[in-house]
Design an enzyme around this catalytic site. Sequence first.
Site, PDB file in Angstrom:
ATOM      1  N   ASP A 190       0.859  -1.173   0.000  1.00 53.25           N
ATOM      2  CA  ASP A 190       0.000   0.000   0.000  1.00 53.25           C
ATOM      3  C   ASP A 190       0.899   1.227   0.000  1.00 53.25           C
ATOM      4  O   ASP A 190       1.782   1.354   0.841  1.00 53.25           O
ATOM      5  CB  ASP A 190      -0.891  -0.001   1.252  1.00 53.25           C
ATOM      6  CG  ASP A 190      -1.753   1.249   1.322  1.00 53.25           C
ATOM      7  OD1 ASP A 190      -2.586   1.433   0.425  1.00 53.25           O
ATOM      8  OD2 ASP A 190      -1.567   2.048   2.262  1.00 53.25           O
ATOM      9  N   GLU A 274      -1.842  -1.710  -6.078  1.00 48.74           N
ATOM     10  CA  GLU A 274      -2.966  -1.042  -6.719  1.00 48.74           C
ATOM     11  C   GLU A 274      -2.448  -0.392  -7.977  1.00 48.74           C
ATOM     12  O   GLU A 274      -1.444   0.312  -7.945  1.00 48.74           O
ATOM     13  CB  GLU A 274      -3.553   0.017  -5.781  1.00 48.74           C
ATOM     14  CG  GLU A 274      -4.563  -0.563  -4.826  1.00 48.74           C
ATOM     15  CD  GLU A 274      -5.228   0.509  -3.997  1.00 48.74           C
ATOM     16  OE1 GLU A 274      -6.461   0.519  -3.919  1.00 48.74           O
ATOM     17  OE2 GLU A 274      -4.517   1.336  -3.417  1.00 48.74           O
ATOM     18  N   CYS A 327     -12.342  -4.347   6.356  1.00 49.70           N
ATOM     19  CA  CYS A 327     -11.625  -5.179   7.326  1.00 49.70           C
ATOM     20  C   CYS A 327     -11.159  -6.429   6.592  1.00 49.70           C
ATOM     21  O   CYS A 327     -11.964  -7.127   5.984  1.00 49.70           O
ATOM     22  CB  CYS A 327     -12.546  -5.559   8.478  1.00 49.70           C
ATOM     23  SG  CYS A 327     -11.891  -6.893   9.499  1.00 49.70           S
ATOM     24  N   CYS A 330     -12.894  -9.857   8.340  1.00 46.78           N
ATOM     25  CA  CYS A 330     -14.296 -10.245   8.179  1.00 46.78           C
ATOM     26  C   CYS A 330     -14.964  -9.571   6.990  1.00 46.78           C
ATOM     27  O   CYS A 330     -16.099  -9.879   6.655  1.00 46.78           O
ATOM     28  CB  CYS A 330     -15.080  -9.964   9.462  1.00 46.78           C
ATOM     29  SG  CYS A 330     -15.339  -8.204   9.758  1.00 46.78           S
ATOM     30  N   CYS A 346     -12.190  -3.115  14.302  1.00 45.39           N
ATOM     31  CA  CYS A 346     -13.328  -3.508  13.471  1.00 45.39           C
ATOM     32  C   CYS A 346     -14.552  -3.692  14.368  1.00 45.39           C
ATOM     33  O   CYS A 346     -14.501  -4.440  15.339  1.00 45.39           O
ATOM     34  CB  CYS A 346     -13.024  -4.803  12.736  1.00 45.39           C
ATOM     35  SG  CYS A 346     -14.449  -5.415  11.828  1.00 45.39           S
ATOM     36  N   CYS A 349     -15.711  -7.775  13.949  1.00 40.92           N
ATOM     37  CA  CYS A 349     -14.927  -8.905  14.472  1.00 40.92           C
ATOM     38  C   CYS A 349     -13.933  -8.481  15.547  1.00 40.92           C
ATOM     39  O   CYS A 349     -13.187  -9.296  16.066  1.00 40.92           O
ATOM     40  CB  CYS A 349     -14.222  -9.645  13.339  1.00 40.92           C
ATOM     41  SG  CYS A 349     -12.847  -8.713  12.632  1.00 40.92           S
ATOM     42  N   ASP A 356      -2.784   1.198   7.301  1.00 42.76           N
ATOM     43  CA  ASP A 356      -2.052   0.898   6.069  1.00 42.76           C
ATOM     44  C   ASP A 356      -1.769  -0.596   5.899  1.00 42.76           C
ATOM     45  O   ASP A 356      -1.848  -1.130   4.800  1.00 42.76           O
ATOM     46  CB  ASP A 356      -0.734   1.683   6.028  1.00 42.76           C
ATOM     47  CG  ASP A 356      -0.986   3.183   5.995  1.00 42.76           C
ATOM     48  OD1 ASP A 356      -2.089   3.592   5.570  1.00 42.76           O
ATOM     49  OD2 ASP A 356      -0.094   3.953   6.402  1.00 42.76           O
TER      50      ASP A 356
END
Length: 397
Positions: A190, A274, A327, A330, A346, A349, A356
């Site tokens: 990332d 990405e 997340c 989950c 989260c 979960c 990051d």
Amino acid sequence: MLKTYKYRLYPDGSQREKIKKTADACRFIYNWALETGSTAYKRDKTSLSAYDLHALLPELKKEHPWLATPYSQSLQQSVRRQYKALQNFFRRVKRGEERPGYPKFRSKRHHRQSFDIPQGIKIEFEKRNVYLPKIGLVRTVFHRRFEGAIKNCTVIVTNTGKHFICIVVEDGRVPPKKKRVNQKKSIGIDVGLKTYATISNGEKIENPRFLEISLKRVKCLHRRLSKKKRGSKNREKARIRYGKCREKISDQRRDFQQKLTTRLIRENQAIMVESLNVSGMVKNRRLSKAISDAAWSSFLNMLRYKSELYGVSLIEVGMFEPTSKLCHVCGFKNDGIKLKDREWPCPQCKTKHDRDTNAALNIKMIGFKTHHASREQRKGPVDQSTLVDGMKQEAHH
Ligand SMILES: [Zn+2]
């Protein structure tokens, strides 16, 4: 395999003049081709082929006699470049990209001017010369030699007065076979503004300190430049100082990126990133953003060619989902998190996330799905939105 070699050129006074004239002519032709092509397209919705445009060149040269001096192959290549840029635009439109980015006119104010020499150059390693058609023997510093067939050359002039030549060479070798893509030897990356890059294994790569210092300096120089009166001697001086600083940053950055990408490629068998929406970042008013965007694309390019060189799979996933909000455990999408939230738990979960690292893990996961889906169904393109849905569902079970 195609490889590019870049060397510094030291042209003498008259050669500098000729190089400048060729670059000016090529820029002129490029803009003319863009204009002519756009007009034809607006008028009758047809796109002119490179061949059509070539056919118009002699007439144009009659109209502008100064176009007759530079190497005609370079001018023709300019037409081809423009044509390609337009074709790429049409492809992006077809693919339905949000901001396909229509090709832009080339500005004479751009920090580097360039033109291609598709054929006719001769390399003399021993005599430290490159022969450029219509320009002559130019003194060159070869820091390394190459073997193979020359495919294309580009001459580059920077606004700080430096000259370079980029030579694309086919060395006749076959690229190594891609290594198997497995979970263990794969990473997701990332890239961010604050931290340069975060790896899915939790590693954080910061911008080097010297780069931060240069960035501060370039901002200061840019401010000074903008305060100087247009056309004044002081403005010219400020412009050169600013240009040199930009150049230094890009050199430092390239060096840092070379080391980083080589390490990442050597340590892994697959890398997920990405993909960059270059056209989406057309113009940025903010300097720091513009610089970091440029850095991003050069980083990605290095990963691309090094992955070919070392038989590593580079899997690019589209920027279609906010990877930092999902997340990775989950699949819960947390719309509440803001840019300043570096960590978040989260709600579903209860996993504690580093923003990051979580994004990098998502990129890795989506990369895997993309890779397997494209291996299974080579027929059609992968619809990535269904992949994310699939990922969420899978995670829920
Ligand atoms: Zn969760």
